[in-house]
Write a protein that holds these residues in place. Structure first.
Motif, PDB file in Angstrom:
ATOM      1  N   ASP A  81       0.829  -1.203   0.000  1.00 25.67           N
ATOM      2  CA  ASP A  81       0.000   0.000   0.000  1.00 25.67           C
ATOM      3  C   ASP A  81       0.872   1.265   0.000  1.00 25.67           C
ATOM      4  O   ASP A  81       0.583   2.232  -0.711  1.00 25.67           O
ATOM      5  N   SER A 211     -10.462  -7.643  -6.018  1.00 23.67           N
ATOM      6  CA  SER A 211     -10.200  -6.522  -6.915  1.00 23.67           C
ATOM      7  C   SER A 211      -8.718  -6.496  -7.286  1.00 23.67           C
ATOM      8  O   SER A 211      -7.910  -7.223  -6.708  1.00 23.67           O
ATOM      9  N   SER A 214      -4.357  -2.351  -6.965  1.00 21.72           N
ATOM     10  CA  SER A 214      -4.371  -0.888  -6.857  1.00 21.72           C
ATOM     11  C   SER A 214      -5.728  -0.365  -6.409  1.00 21.72           C
ATOM     12  O   SER A 214      -5.820   0.718  -5.821  1.00 21.72           O
ATOM     13  N   ASP A 215      -6.804  -1.114  -6.687  1.00 19.24           N
ATOM     14  CA  ASP A 215      -8.146  -0.668  -6.309  1.00 19.24           C
ATOM     15  C   ASP A 215      -8.628  -1.275  -5.001  1.00 19.24           C
ATOM     16  O   ASP A 215      -9.721  -0.949  -4.542  1.00 19.24           O
ATOM     17  N   ASP A 217      -9.625  -1.968  -1.411  1.00 15.23           N
ATOM     18  CA  ASP A 217      -9.966  -1.123  -0.267  1.00 15.23           C
ATOM     19  C   ASP A 217     -10.631  -2.009   0.774  1.00 15.23           C
ATOM     20  O   ASP A 217     -11.724  -2.547   0.542  1.00 15.23           O
ATOM     21  N   GLU A 218      -9.965  -2.207   1.936  1.00 15.72           N
ATOM     22  CA  GLU A 218     -10.490  -3.118   2.949  1.00 15.72           C
ATOM     23  C   GLU A 218     -11.852  -2.703   3.465  1.00 15.72           C
ATOM     24  O   GLU A 218     -12.593  -3.524   4.018  1.00 15.72           O
ATOM     25  N   GLU A 219     -12.233  -1.444   3.285  1.00 18.01           N
ATOM     26  CA  GLU A 219     -13.534  -0.993   3.753  1.00 18.01           C
ATOM     27  C   GLU A 219     -14.673  -1.461   2.849  1.00 18.01           C
ATOM     28  O   GLU A 219     -15.843  -1.348   3.213  1.00 18.01           O
ATOM     29  N   ASP A 220     -14.332  -1.985   1.656  1.00 20.95           N
ATOM     30  CA  ASP A 220     -15.364  -2.403   0.713  1.00 20.95           C
ATOM     31  C   ASP A 220     -15.753  -3.864   0.851  1.00 20.95           C
ATOM     32  O   ASP A 220     -16.711  -4.310   0.229  1.00 20.95           O
TER      33      ASP A 220
END
Length: 376
Positions: A81, A211, A214-215, A217-220
């Motif tokens: 990251d 995903s 680069s895209d 996001d652990e919040e998704d």
């Protein structure tokens, strides 16, 4: 789904099925045994509500966790990251480009797994029957990464992190149960035994988020579009036989109504019926227990089934303290074998505080804590 997604889905499917009763700090410290245990193990087998030591009212609350991160994947994902953030600001830094690609390649196929459970039981032994209320939740999750060799060709002028094809993902489930157990004694042609039934409501939540790196996001991972849920009824049936003042055996069928569902990305998940036999031999200062699954059971369709065999030992200092140890093996070889140990403090068998710990292959570690209250 491209090949990277397929490979990552297979890696993440290494999270299997477990129930919150597995984190009972008493039985789990004895190798996850308990089918032929006593009144306090009634969450493992409803017939134990009529075991030889059943009396009074018993309340227990337990929580446990087991994790495996043999390659320090979590820390290395943080490194990735940071490298991506650096390259977003300095895309021409070729050394950072190479560091990122080398790190992605080194982490190819690695996963970190986390299993957790929490449960509550309130049990009452009456003169002619036993009754209990169970509430529990258990879950497993896997985080993983699959490297795409095409990313190596991106090194050089014009490097853009948005062009990376390596994949990262989170996959897992949560199972919540609420159930009522009833147990009674019976006799057939002079052969006495006890039987118990648990009727329960279950809710399963599957989360499946994959995903590009680069895209990611652990919040998704638990967003609505990445989560599927299903609720249904299920049933457990158990039997218990005390052969004398020392030896007892038990048999329990759990989740006898099988269910199937699919995740947001189409991965198939199942709750299989389980059938487990157990035996226990109890002396005033020591108890030995052993359990074995008579049939295999699974979770995600891409993962091999499990079939466990376990043994446990408890040394008892009167009714005031316990020392426990055990071992659990997967006869199918799809899950790590685990060594367990634990202690209990239970002054006069009224208030009990139990702690269990686990260690296994591939840097697998875990612990469980349980509080129990007994009133006669």
């Amino acid at each position: 789904m491209n090949l990277s997604k397929v490979a990552l889905a297979i890696a993440l499917c290494s999270v299997g099925y477990a129930n919150a009763n597995a984190y009972n700090a008493q039985s789990s410290a004895m190798g996850f045994t308990g089918v032929a245990g006593g009144f306090k193990n009634a969450a493992n087998n409803p017939a134990l509500l009529r075991s030889r030591d059943a009396s009074g009212v018993y309340f227990s609350a337990n929580v446990g966790v087991i994790g495996s991160d043999s390659e320090n994947l979590i820390d290395r994902l943080d490194d990735i990251d940071k490298l991506i953030g650096h390259l977003d600001d300095h895309p021409s830094d070729e050394n950072a480009q190479k560091d990122l690609i080398n790190t992605l390649e080194a982490m190819d196929g690695e996963t970190v797994r986390l299993n957790e459970g929490v449960g509550f039981m309130l049990a009452k032994s009456f003169e002619d029957f036993g009754l209990a209320l169970h509430v529990s939740q258990s879950g497993r999750a896997g985080v993983g990464l699959v490297y795409d060799p095409a990313d190596a060709a991106l090194i050089g002028p014009g490097f853009d992190t948005e062009d990376l094809k390596s994949m990262a993902g989170v996959q897992g489930y949560s199972v919540a149960d609420i159930g009522v157990s009833v147990a009674k004694d019976a006799s057939i042609s002079g052969f006495g035994f006890s039987y118990g039934v648990t009727a329960k409501y279950q809710r399963v939540d599957l989360f499946d988020y994959i995903s590009t790196i680069s895209d990611f996001d652990e919040e998704d991972f638990n967003a609505n579009e990445n989560t599927e849920s299903k609720s249904f009824a299920n049933i457990d049936i158990g039997f218990y036989k005390a052969w004398d003042e020392n030896l007892s055996t038990g048999l329990v069928g759990r989740n006898l109504i099988g269910h199937k569902l699919s995740s947001a990305n189409g991965e198939r998940f199942k709750i299989d019926p389980e059938l487990t036999f157990g035996a226990a031999y109890q002396l005033s200062y020591m108890t030995v227990m052993a359990d074995i699954d008579l049939i295999s059971h699974g979770s995600f369709a891409q993962l091999d089934d499990n079939q466990f065999a376990s043994i446990g030992l408890e040394f008892n200092a009167g009714r005031h303290a316990q020392l426990r140890a055990g071992y659990r093996a997967d006869l199918k070889g799809s899950e790590d074998n685990i060594v367990t140990a634990g202690i209990g403090i239970s002054p006069w068998d009224v208030v009990a505080l139990d702690l269990g710990g686990y260690i296994g292959q591939n840097s697998t570690y875990g612990a469980a804590l349980q509080l129990g209250l007994k009133f006669n």
